[in-house]
Enzyme design. Structure first.
Site, short mmCIF file in Angstrom:
data_model
loop_
_atom_site.label_atom_id
_atom_site.label_comp_id
_atom_site.label_asym_id
_atom_site.label_seq_id
_atom_site.Cartn_x
_atom_site.Cartn_y
_atom_site.Cartn_z
N GLU A 1 109.90 89.69 12.14
CA GLU A 1 110.30 88.96 10.17
C GLU A 1 109.05 88.40 10.86
OE1 GLU A 1 112.53 85.56 8.15
OE2 GLU A 1 113.51 87.74 8.85
N ARG B 1 120.70 87.36 9.94
CA ARG B 1 119.20 87.54 10.62
C ARG B 1 118.94 88.79 10.89
NH1 ARG B 1 118.91 82.80 8.56
NH2 ARG B 1 119.09 81.39 9.50
N HIS C 1 113.44 86.78 2.73
CA HIS C 1 114.19 85.20 3.62
C HIS C 1 113.91 84.52 2.22
CE1 HIS C 1 115.68 84.06 7.33
NE2 HIS C 1 116.18 83.85 6.53
#
Length: 308
Positions: free
Chosen positions: A252, A224, A271
């Site tokens: 993000e 993450r 991602h």
């Protein structure tokens, strides 16, 4: 028993279910298929953010939240007491480990630079300097769970030397503790980060972590974004001393004017490590197994417990 799933295609991927289960598709919090108070088992959309959905308070009869993601960091503080939270551990092993392998090889061999040269229609072999290779590298995998094991298996044919790190040491499996990172990082040529995001791992990859890496090291983050201190990473990459392959960032999505975009030694994907054609069949295969366990009164797997 009423069940909400997130994808219409999921109906055909659950397998045979026991009588008495009513499966409905809820892919939009603004358009509900039935009264949420009667739902006992909920499968939220893969990219769902519990804070944004506003749906949990309406699911007053809920007993299980089954995620389609391997990470549960967006959910652990929001699922009410008495509701079991389960993640999709194992579902993403193949796809994420495949991304890690590809990103590591591509970064080491300079594929992003060649892609930019192709856009310029420029034949740029890079002079006589040979590119680094994955073969024979010392690889440090921070996160010794199922994804970490899958990464190790896929890297094995390249003759790498793997060191495993987890929250606590497991000597019987040759796994080191996070507290030992300071002595391990100086020898790591490739560092792969695949830990869950928790209070313990937030900012784990900080300035000291990065400074301990040897010159020429590659950091691969498939965990993450907030596991890495972005400012520290930008500073270290800016020196040109190390490189990074990132499937996740903090923030993000990464803003268009963020300095990470401008660093030639940073390879960034949005991602998508788990976004493959086999995702939903594997994910709903797990959901079907969980529903059969739930209907039979058996313990569920992949439970997210205290200490996540």
């Amino acid at each position: 028993m009423r069940v909400w799933i997130a994808h219409e295609v999921g109906r055909g991927l659950l397998g045979e279910l026991p009588p008495g289960l009513t499966v409905e598709v809820c892919d939009d919090a603004a358009t509900l298929p039935s009264d949420p108070a009667g739902v006992r088992f909920w499968v939220p959309p893969f990219t769902s953010r519990v804070r944004a959905s506003g749906l949990l308070p309406k699911l007053t009869g809920l007993e299980v939240v089954q995620l389609l993601s391997a990470g549960a960091d967006n959910w652990v503080d929001h699922v009410p007491p008495g509701v079991e939270l389960c993640d999709a551990r194992g579902v993403h092993d193949a796809s994420v480990s495949e991304w890690v392998l590809g990103a590591a090889i591509g970064s080491l061999r300079g594929f992003p630079a060649f892609a930019r040269a192709q856009q310029r229609r420029e034949w740029a072999p890079g002079g006589l300097r040979p590119a680094p290779e994955l073969t024979g590298r010392r690889v440090l995998i921070v996160g010794a769970g199922s994804i970490g094991r899958a990464i190790e298996e896929r890297m094995a044919p390249f003759g790498v030397t793997v060191t495993r790190v987890a929250r606590t040491a497991r000597p019987e499996r040759d796994v080191h503790a996070v507290d030992e990172l300071g002595s391990l990082l100086p020898y790591a040529e490739v560092v792969v980060v695949v830990v869950p995001l928790t209070d313990r791992t937030r900012g784990l990859v900080d300035a000291a972590f990065l400074a301990a890496l040897p010159d020429g090291a590659l950091l691969v983050n498939a965990a993450r974004g907030p596991v890495v201190d972005t400012a520290a990473l930008v500073a270290e990459l800016g020196s040109g001393r190390i490189s990074a392959a990132l499937d996740v960032t903090d923030p993000e999505p990464l803003p268009a004017d963020h300095p990470l975009w401008r660093l030639p030694n940073a390879f960034i994907t949005p991602h998508i490590g788990g976004a493959v054609s086999g995702l939903l069949p594997r994910a709903y295969g797990l959901v079907g197994d969980q529903l059969r366990r739930f209907a039979a009164g058996e313990p569920l797997v992949n439970r997210v417990v205290d200490g996540y």
